[in-house]
Scaffold this motif. Structure first.
Motif, PDB file in Angstrom:
ATOM      1  N   LEU A 211      73.453 -18.184  43.952  1.00 20.51           N
ATOM      2  CA  LEU A 211      72.710 -17.362  44.923  1.00 20.51           C
ATOM      3  C   LEU A 211      71.958 -17.681  46.250  1.00 20.51           C
ATOM      4  CD1 LEU A 211      72.160 -14.217  44.522  1.00 20.51           C
ATOM      5  CD2 LEU A 211      70.171 -14.594  43.373  1.00 20.51           C
ATOM      6  N   PRO A 212      71.438 -19.066  46.220  1.00 19.16           N
ATOM      7  CA  PRO A 212      71.185 -19.510  47.482  1.00 19.16           C
ATOM      8  C   PRO A 212      71.840 -19.883  48.474  1.00 19.16           C
ATOM      9  CG  PRO A 212      69.696 -20.477  45.690  1.00 19.16           C
ATOM     10  CD  PRO A 212      71.067 -19.869  44.992  1.00 19.16           C
ATOM     11  N   ASP A 213      73.245 -20.267  48.097  1.00 17.92           N
ATOM     12  CA  ASP A 213      74.337 -20.546  48.832  1.00 17.92           C
ATOM     13  C   ASP A 213      74.909 -18.944  49.639  1.00 17.92           C
ATOM     14  OD1 ASP A 213      74.408 -23.004  48.310  1.00 17.92           O
ATOM     15  OD2 ASP A 213      76.039 -22.761  46.899  1.00 17.92           O
ATOM     16  N   LEU A 214      74.920 -17.891  48.642  1.00 15.89           N
ATOM     17  CA  LEU A 214      75.354 -16.839  49.397  1.00 15.89           C
ATOM     18  C   LEU A 214      73.867 -16.407  50.306  1.00 15.89           C
ATOM     19  CD1 LEU A 214      76.485 -13.964  49.300  1.00 15.89           C
ATOM     20  CD2 LEU A 214      75.239 -13.334  47.267  1.00 15.89           C
ATOM     21  N   LEU A 215      72.970 -16.507  49.938  1.00 14.80           N
ATOM     22  CA  LEU A 215      71.790 -15.923  50.797  1.00 14.80           C
ATOM     23  C   LEU A 215      71.673 -16.721  52.168  1.00 14.80           C
ATOM     24  CD1 LEU A 215      68.988 -15.598  48.402  1.00 14.80           C
ATOM     25  CD2 LEU A 215      69.771 -13.873  49.267  1.00 14.80           C
TER      26      LEU A 215
ATOM     27  N   LEU B  98      68.443  -5.146  40.374  1.00 20.12           N
ATOM     28  CA  LEU B  98      69.692  -5.212  40.294  1.00 20.12           C
ATOM     29  C   LEU B  98      70.058  -5.774  38.789  1.00 20.12           C
ATOM     30  CD1 LEU B  98      70.387  -6.913  43.837  1.00 20.12           C
ATOM     31  CD2 LEU B  98      70.168  -4.511  43.331  1.00 20.12           C
ATOM     32  N   PHE B  99      71.038  -4.938  38.374  1.00 15.95           N
ATOM     33  CA  PHE B  99      71.509  -5.393  37.111  1.00 15.95           C
ATOM     34  C   PHE B  99      72.737  -6.555  37.498  1.00 15.95           C
ATOM     35  CE2 PHE B  99      70.456  -1.001  35.893  1.00 15.95           C
ATOM     36  CZ  PHE B  99      69.271  -1.280  35.050  1.00 15.95           C
ATOM     37  N   LYS B 100      72.726  -7.490  36.716  1.00 20.23           N
ATOM     38  CA  LYS B 100      73.764  -8.613  36.569  1.00 20.23           C
ATOM     39  C   LYS B 100      75.119  -8.432  35.979  1.00 20.23           C
ATOM     40  CE  LYS B 100      70.521 -12.504  36.501  1.00 20.23           C
ATOM     41  NZ  LYS B 100      70.092 -13.624  35.689  1.00 20.23           N
ATOM     42  N   PRO B 101      76.157  -8.436  36.490  1.00 24.93           N
ATOM     43  CA  PRO B 101      76.220  -8.991  38.059  1.00 24.93           C
ATOM     44  C   PRO B 101      76.249  -8.026  38.741  1.00 24.93           C
ATOM     45  CG  PRO B 101      78.517  -8.507  36.770  1.00 24.93           C
ATOM     46  CD  PRO B 101      77.488  -8.130  35.748  1.00 24.93           C
ATOM     47  N   PHE B 102      75.751  -8.270  40.170  1.00 24.76           N
ATOM     48  CA  PHE B 102      75.501  -7.343  41.186  1.00 24.76           C
ATOM     49  C   PHE B 102      76.331  -7.897  42.228  1.00 24.76           C
ATOM     50  CE2 PHE B 102      71.942 -10.235  40.872  1.00 24.76           C
ATOM     51  CZ  PHE B 102      72.008 -10.811  41.982  1.00 24.76           C
ATOM     52  N   SER B 103      76.863  -6.862  43.345  1.00 24.63           N
ATOM     53  CA  SER B 103      77.629  -7.286  44.337  1.00 24.63           C
ATOM     54  C   SER B 103      76.794  -7.973  45.520  1.00 24.63           C
ATOM     55  CB  SER B 103      78.403  -6.013  44.615  1.00 24.63           C
ATOM     56  OG  SER B 103      77.588  -5.170  45.448  1.00 24.63           O
ATOM     57  N   ASP B 104      77.617  -8.395  46.218  1.00 28.88           N
ATOM     58  CA  ASP B 104      76.923  -9.112  47.521  1.00 28.88           C
ATOM     59  C   ASP B 104      76.186  -7.763  48.317  1.00 28.88           C
ATOM     60  OD1 ASP B 104      78.229 -11.340  46.516  1.00 28.88           O
ATOM     61  OD2 ASP B 104      79.395 -11.852  48.316  1.00 28.88           O
ATOM     62  N   VAL B 105      77.087  -6.858  48.326  1.00 26.57           N
ATOM     63  CA  VAL B 105      76.538  -5.887  49.257  1.00 26.57           C
ATOM     64  C   VAL B 105      75.400  -5.268  48.742  1.00 26.57           C
ATOM     65  CG1 VAL B 105      77.155  -3.360  49.880  1.00 26.57           C
ATOM     66  CG2 VAL B 105      78.812  -5.237  50.081  1.00 26.57           C
ATOM     67  N   ALA B 106      75.122  -4.852  47.247  1.00 21.90           N
ATOM     68  CA  ALA B 106      74.150  -4.590  46.642  1.00 21.90           C
ATOM     69  C   ALA B 106      72.761  -5.631  47.012  1.00 21.90           C
ATOM     70  CB  ALA B 106      74.258  -4.407  45.127  1.00 21.90           C
ATOM     71  N   LEU B 107      73.158  -6.787  46.935  1.00 20.62           N
ATOM     72  CA  LEU B 107      71.994  -7.731  47.237  1.00 20.62           C
ATOM     73  C   LEU B 107      71.478  -7.625  48.731  1.00 20.62           C
ATOM     74  CD1 LEU B 107      69.893  -9.969  46.175  1.00 20.62           C
ATOM     75  CD2 LEU B 107      71.713 -11.539  46.648  1.00 20.62           C
ATOM     76  N   LEU B 108      72.523  -7.437  49.582  1.00 21.67           N
ATOM     77  CA  LEU B 108      72.120  -7.406  50.899  1.00 21.67           C
ATOM     78  C   LEU B 108      71.333  -6.010  51.275  1.00 21.67           C
ATOM     79  CD1 LEU B 108      72.289  -8.566  53.728  1.00 21.67           C
ATOM     80  CD2 LEU B 108      74.572  -7.687  53.834  1.00 21.67           C
ATOM     81  N   GLU B 109      71.863  -5.062  50.713  1.00 21.95           N
ATOM     82  CA  GLU B 109      71.245  -3.764  50.854  1.00 21.95           C
ATOM     83  C   GLU B 109      69.831  -3.910  50.194  1.00 21.95           C
ATOM     84  OE1 GLU B 109      73.576  -0.829  48.896  1.00 21.95           O
ATOM     85  OE2 GLU B 109      74.881  -0.683  50.570  1.00 21.95           O
ATOM     86  N   ALA B 110      69.564  -4.298  48.979  1.00 21.48           N
ATOM     87  CA  ALA B 110      68.000  -4.675  48.744  1.00 21.48           C
ATOM     88  C   ALA B 110      67.199  -5.343  49.718  1.00 21.48           C
ATOM     89  CB  ALA B 110      68.056  -5.118  47.188  1.00 21.48           C
ATOM     90  N   LEU B 111      67.759  -6.456  50.220  1.00 21.87           N
ATOM     91  CA  LEU B 111      67.034  -7.278  50.920  1.00 21.87           C
ATOM     92  C   LEU B 111      66.553  -6.722  52.294  1.00 21.87           C
ATOM     93  CD1 LEU B 111      68.702 -10.735  50.237  1.00 21.87           C
ATOM     94  CD2 LEU B 111      66.307  -9.802  49.612  1.00 21.87           C
ATOM     95  N   GLU B 112      67.588  -5.660  52.898  1.00 24.27           N
ATOM     96  CA  GLU B 112      67.722  -4.947  54.215  1.00 24.27           C
ATOM     97  C   GLU B 112      66.478  -4.208  54.181  1.00 24.27           C
ATOM     98  OE1 GLU B 112      71.623  -3.531  55.061  1.00 24.27           O
ATOM     99  OE2 GLU B 112      72.098  -5.314  56.173  1.00 24.27           O
ATOM    100  N   GLY B 113      66.397  -3.532  52.699  1.00 28.57           N
ATOM    101  CA  GLY B 113      65.362  -2.584  52.620  1.00 28.57           C
ATOM    102  C   GLY B 113      63.862  -3.265  52.561  1.00 28.57           C
ATOM    103  N   VAL B 114      63.900  -4.376  52.070  1.00 26.07           N
ATOM    104  CA  VAL B 114      62.684  -5.338  52.094  1.00 26.07           C
ATOM    105  C   VAL B 114      62.353  -5.470  53.681  1.00 26.07           C
ATOM    106  CG1 VAL B 114      61.491  -7.586  51.735  1.00 26.07           C
ATOM    107  CG2 VAL B 114      62.939  -6.263  49.847  1.00 26.07           C
ATOM    108  N   PHE B 115      63.418  -6.032  54.539  1.00 23.00           N
ATOM    109  CA  PHE B 115      62.882  -6.622  55.785  1.00 23.00           C
ATOM    110  C   PHE B 115      63.237  -5.532  56.892  1.00 23.00           C
ATOM    111  CE2 PHE B 115      64.205 -10.551  53.535  1.00 23.00           C
ATOM    112  CZ  PHE B 115      63.045 -11.196  53.487  1.00 23.00           C
ATOM    113  N   SER B 116      63.500  -4.416  56.485  1.00 27.08           N
ATOM    114  CA  SER B 116      63.544  -3.153  57.580  1.00 27.08           C
ATOM    115  C   SER B 116      62.163  -2.650  57.962  1.00 27.08           C
ATOM    116  CB  SER B 116      64.504  -2.033  57.119  1.00 27.08           C
ATOM    117  OG  SER B 116      63.973  -1.546  55.952  1.00 27.08           O
TER     118      SER B 116
END
Length: 121
Positions: free
Chosen positions: A20-24, A103-121
């Motif tokens: 996960l940190p590598d993806l982030l 998010l339920f594992k396994p989750f997609s890169d897109v789902a994680l990015l959308e969740a983080l964009e919701g935090v930082f928008s």
């Protein structure tokens, strides 16, 4: 260029802490990973964390327990919960309790990015 957003990953699963940190980082975030809630709370990275990607079920202090502890300390760190247990009622309770996403594992890169964009928008 703007400074990278700081995201902490707390999960007792070593494979998640490695991947996960590598993806982030690829997605443009600065990140650190921790194997437990206690390790995160004791780190000098905790007060600099802008978002927490947090496993629900961990030995010792669970993800929801850490959420309560952060609130008790007056820290309002947005949380994206992750879990292998597909329990919709638990997910709803976490969102009602202030989580940004669950998010339920396994989750997609897109789902994680959308969740983080919701935090930082």
């Amino acid at each position: 260029m703007s400074e990278a957003r700081r995201v902490s990953v707390v999960d007792d699963d070593e494979s998640v802490r490695e991947a996960l940190p590598d993806l982030l980082r690829v997605l443009g975030f600065e990140t650190r990973a921790f194997c437990s809630a206690a390790e995160f709370l004791q780190s000098n990275w905790m007060p600099r964390t802008e978002c927490l990607v947090l496993d629900i079920a961990m030995p010792g202090m669970s993800g929801p327990d850490l959420q309560v502890e952060l609130k008790r300390r007056g820290l309002r760190i947005p949380i994206v919960f992750i879990t292998a247990h597909k329990n919709e009622s638990e997910r709803l309770l976490l969102i009602q309790g202030g989580a940004s996403a669950c998010l339920f594992k396994p989750f997609s890169d897109v789902a994680l990015l959308e969740a983080l964009e919701g935090v930082f928008s």
